[in-house]
Write an enzyme that holds these catalytic residues in place. Structure first.
Site, PDB file in Angstrom:
ATOM      1  N   ASP A   1       0.836  -1.198   0.000  1.00 23.11           N
ATOM      2  CA  ASP A   1       0.000   0.000   0.000  1.00 23.11           C
ATOM      3  C   ASP A   1       0.875   1.254   0.000  1.00 23.11           C
ATOM      4  O   ASP A   1       1.943   1.250  -0.601  1.00 23.11           O
ATOM      5  CB  ASP A   1      -0.939  -0.049   1.219  1.00 23.11           C
ATOM      6  CG  ASP A   1      -2.277   0.616   0.951  1.00 23.11           C
ATOM      7  OD1 ASP A   1      -2.282   1.831   0.707  1.00 23.11           O
ATOM      8  OD2 ASP A   1      -3.323  -0.065   0.994  1.00 23.11           O
TER       9      ASP A   1
ATOM     10  N   HIS B   1      -3.747   6.098   3.343  1.00 27.28           N
ATOM     11  CA  HIS B   1      -4.451   4.897   2.883  1.00 27.28           C
ATOM     12  C   HIS B   1      -3.836   3.633   3.475  1.00 27.28           C
ATOM     13  O   HIS B   1      -4.546   2.739   3.967  1.00 27.28           O
ATOM     14  CB  HIS B   1      -4.396   4.866   1.359  1.00 27.28           C
ATOM     15  CG  HIS B   1      -5.250   3.834   0.710  1.00 27.28           C
ATOM     16  ND1 HIS B   1      -4.846   2.541   0.499  1.00 27.28           N
ATOM     17  CD2 HIS B   1      -6.514   3.915   0.194  1.00 27.28           C
ATOM     18  CE1 HIS B   1      -5.803   1.861  -0.114  1.00 27.28           C
ATOM     19  NE2 HIS B   1      -6.824   2.671  -0.322  1.00 27.28           N
TER      20      HIS B   1
ATOM     21  N   SER C   1     -11.142  -0.700  -1.004  1.00 31.09           N
ATOM     22  CA  SER C   1      -9.864  -0.685  -0.283  1.00 31.09           C
ATOM     23  C   SER C   1     -10.053  -1.016   1.185  1.00 31.09           C
ATOM     24  O   SER C   1      -9.169  -1.596   1.814  1.00 31.09           O
ATOM     25  CB  SER C   1      -9.214   0.703  -0.390  1.00 31.09           C
ATOM     26  OG  SER C   1      -8.545   0.882  -1.601  1.00 31.09           O
TER      27      SER C   1
END
Length: 782
Positions: free
Chosen positions: A148, A221, A557
């Site tokens: 990620d 994220h 996600s």
């Protein structure tokens, strides 16, 4: 005045100058991933790296120095892939392709991110003496690798209190970098690496004032997804006062390893493949990947290639399905050895109501924690698309499109699209607006996502947006200005029905192999609370200087790491299970009904959802721990599947690294891969009667001396038979086969159209139901 013609001599000098300049210009190069046959390395080279560098020197143009040529190897792959990544010109690509030992040259693809209460909603509670958390010791001996944007290691979600040393098998390390000393890793975060060579090859040297050359997260994220998968229990937790409670990941004691591959411009295949290579070598048990791109054949897909070798090594790989919904054919990460995860809602939302001057109240959602609008006051309301000089730009509230003289002191209705939802609020705020209403477009439907806005704002559905526009037009005609306010009502729990398929969640059918149903399943992905870094405001906008330890985000996600964490728990409870067995347990125990007991709804339309939306259904962790039977798949089964897909031996070897003999002359039916769902696709070439069959093998992981009987719920207009109808197992681990025949008749369809019908077969021993979706698609060719 006319320009006089050039003399012949002048033209000659001009063309010589242009030719000389072109020769002195460096050739334009792009990144390519080169797949080699590992045993083709000439013995004169001590290592494969020496071979790769020599190869580049041999094909380089005369203008390249030897040092420059050898320095063009961006990554060298050893574990999940045999080969290297390098910058190559078009001419060099052709030269490389012709070299002995080179099997494929793959162009770099850039991928993008697919951007609490969920453990309780899934039934994972700390209290009680039994259950998946208890049985797996909360996943303490398992390692989840998160590929990620990196991680913010200081977050309390990643503390290592009461954790023992890392598992003995662990071979990874903590790679130091900018603002990330190696000692930031601990017994929870046991590994951290970063990969940026592919990114910088395409974009130039990174701007280190906005990004960290280290595993540290500058986006948020990666921190968010890592804590969803394996965050520790943290109390109190909230975002701007919303969703107060305990935050926890799916596998609170599982160890984490962060592999940073995503940067400001995206996530590059060469870096992703390097992360897969490192993660498998390090010894992870699960890989969680919440990024995706366009669907291409598996032998051109770096994620599919890396995931195959990871699965072959016993590593479970879960990936997000994508946020391209609600349209069909939008699902990504569709390889059958990857568990593809769509998104659903949970039973919590954040209502923010629009009250219009005519007394109407319209439902919306928001996460706004700043000063509220004045109580009892209505503010002037305008539609941005009616006020700007460029109606299209202003309707979307694009930067610079709003006139402050018109917007100041007003609530502005903006249309969704182009720029991010939170940025639209910033545009309105800069123009002097006091609030924003964000309206979905027709394609977005009624699905709502709550955002951490920088001004009082709420999101409403497409129908509500139309109603508000009509109210504004009506008010203008009556010469009484339109007015409104926004009322924020905090956090609401026990919302029904739940779950609902999130509007943005990508849908099937599978664009690459329609006989494999994708997504595989759905998990919570809407308005999920998880950890967040210090350096990024909750809206994700650069100008947002607010700080929060947790943030609420939505996307597949967020759904993907739920399944990654659950897979770690299942692996901890059943060490002998393969990645395919774990996926089977999650899929065959998934449910398709909501809190009302009816089939889950599609958030975008409010109508009943279908298997193309949710796959096998919504995950049910407790039932997955004891599925009774599993559909197992070996790497050689996947090779047979690729043969059935009409891949060449060379293409298959690119994906699998396995030397493939000649595929069988009559390859097996592609639907005979031992998948937990059964999907038949019929092309109606003038045929009236259509039929096919599936062969499946189930492995008993329940009780010895158990008997399962089948219950068939056929799709409408389809005859489904199963033989035998009874499976008697004498021992745990025993495998038995059954045959499913599917028969239907052609229906009248217009050219190029199709119809999908679904049902199921379930095997039951009286305690467990092992359910598999049966999907029949009838297509009328053009």
């Amino acid at each position: 005045m006319a320009i006089p013609p050039l003399s012949t001599f002048s033209l000659l000098i001009f063309f010589l100058f242009v030719a000389s300049s072109a020769l002195n210009q460096p050739e334009y190069r792009k990144t390519f991933i080169v797949r080699v046959q590992r045993d083709a390395k000439p013995s004169v080279y001590p290592t494969h790296n020496h071979w790769y560098e020599s190869t580049l020197r041999s094909i380089s143009t005369a203008s390249d120095s030897a040092d420059a040529a050898s320095g063009r190897v961006l990554h060298s792959y050893e574990i999940v892939f045999h080969g290297f990544a390098a910058e190559l010109s078009a001419l060099e690509v052709e030269k490389v392709r012709s070299l002995p030992g080179v099997m494929a040259v793959l162009p770099e693809q850039v991928r993008h991110l697919h951007t609490t209460r969920s453990p309780e909603f899934l039934g994972l509670k700390t209290a009680g003496s039994a259950g998946l958390l208890k049985e797996s010791d909360f996943g303490s001996d398992l390692v989840i690798g998160v590929i990620d944007t990196g991680i913010w290691p200081e977050r309390e979600s990643f503390n290592d209190r009461d954790l023992g040393p890392p598992p003995a098998k662990w071979r990874g390390k903590c790679v130091a970098g900018e603002k990330f000393p190696a000692n930031l890793c601990n017994r929870k975060l046991i590994g951290a690496r970063y990969f940026c060579s592919g990114y910088e090859a395409s974009n130039g040297k990174m701007n280190e004032t906005t990004e960290f050359r280290s595993p540290r997260d500058s986006d948020g994220h990666g921190t968010h997804t890592a804590s969803i998968a394996a965050g520790r229990y943290v109390f109190p937790a909230s975002t701007l006062g919303y969703a107060r409670g305990v935050a926890a990941g799916m596998a609170p004691k599982a160890r984490l390893a962060a592999y940073k591959v995503c940067w400001n411009a995206g996530c590059y295949d060469s870096d992703i493949l390097a992360a897969f290579d490192a993660a498998v070598a390090d010894g992870v048990d699960v890989i969680s990947l919440s990024v995706g791109g366009v669907v291409v054949p598996y032998y051109l897909d770096a994620i599919a290639i890396g995931a195959f070798s990871a699965s072959d090594a016993g590593v479970f790989v879960s990936a997000s399905a994508g946020n391209g919904g609600p349209g069909g054919l939008t699902v990504t990460n569709v390889a059958p050895w990857v568990t593809t995860v769509g998104a659903g809602t949970i039973d919590r939302d954040f209502p923010a109501v629009v009250k219009l001057g005519n007394g109407r109240e319209i439902s919306g959602v928001s996460i706004y924690g700043g000063p509220a609008l004045a109580h009892g006051k209505l503010y002037p309301l305008i539609y941005a698309g009616s006020e700007g000089s460029d109606g299209y730009s202003s309707s979307l509230c694009l930067d610079g499109s709003l006139d402050p003289n018109v917007v100041k002191g007003k609530i502005v209705l903006c249309d969704r699209g182009i720029n991010s939802r939170a940025v639209k609020g910033e545009v309105v705020k800069k123009a002097g607006g006091v609030g924003m209403i964000l309206a979905n477009g027709v394609f977005d439907g009624e699905g709502l996502v709550a955002d951490c806005h920088v001004l009082p704002a709420t999101a409403v559905g497409a129908v509500a947006g139309d109603e508000i526009r009509k109210y504004i037009q009506s008010a203008e005609k009556s010469k009484s200005p339109a007015k409104a306010t926004i009322i924020f009502r905090g956090t609401r729990l026990n919302v029904a029905p739940a779950p609902v398929v999130a509007a943005f969640s990508a849908r099937g059918p599978n664009p690459e192999t329609p006989e494999i149903l994708k997504p595989d399943l759905i998990a919570p992905g809407l308005n999920i609370l998880a950890a967040w870094p210090d350096n990024v405001g909750p809206s994700g906008i650069a100008s947002d200087k607010r700080s929060t330890e947790f943030n609420i985000l939505s996307g597949t996600s967020m759904a993907c790491p739920h399944v990654s964490g659950l897979a770690a728990l299942l692996k901890a409870a059943h060490l002998e299970w393969s990645p395919a067995a774990i996926r089977s347990a999650l899929m065959t125990t998934a449910y398709t009904h909501d809190s009302r007991g009816e089939t889950m709804l599609d958030e975008s339309t409010g109508n009943t959802s279908t298997v193309m939306d949710y796959g096998a259904g919504h995950v049910h962790p407790q039932k997955a721990m004891d599925p009774g039977l599993v559909y197992d798949i070996s790497s050689y089964d996947y090779v047979d599947f690729l043969c059935s897909s009409n891949y060449t031996a060379k293409n298959i070897q690119v994906v699998t690294r396995k030397a493939v003999a000649v595929c069988r002359r009559r390859p097996a039916h592609i639907g005979n891969l031992n998948y937990p769902t059964l999907a038949a696709v019929f092309q109606q070439y003038g045929k009236h009667r259509l039929s096919t069959h599936f062969i499946r093998t189930v492995t008993n992981v329940g009780d010895p001396d158990s008997v399962y009987t089948v219950k068939v719920r056929p799709p409408a207009g389809v005859v489904v038979t199963v033989a035998p109808e009874r499976l008697a197992f004498r021992r745990v681990g025993q495998k038995l086969n059954f045959l499913v025949r599917v028969r239907t008749e052609a229906v009248k369809l217009s050219p190029g159209s199709s119809v999908v019908r679904s049902g199921s077969i379930s095997w039951s021993d009286g305690k467990r139901d092992v359910r598999s979706a049966v999907v029949v698609t009838l297509q009328q060719p053009l």
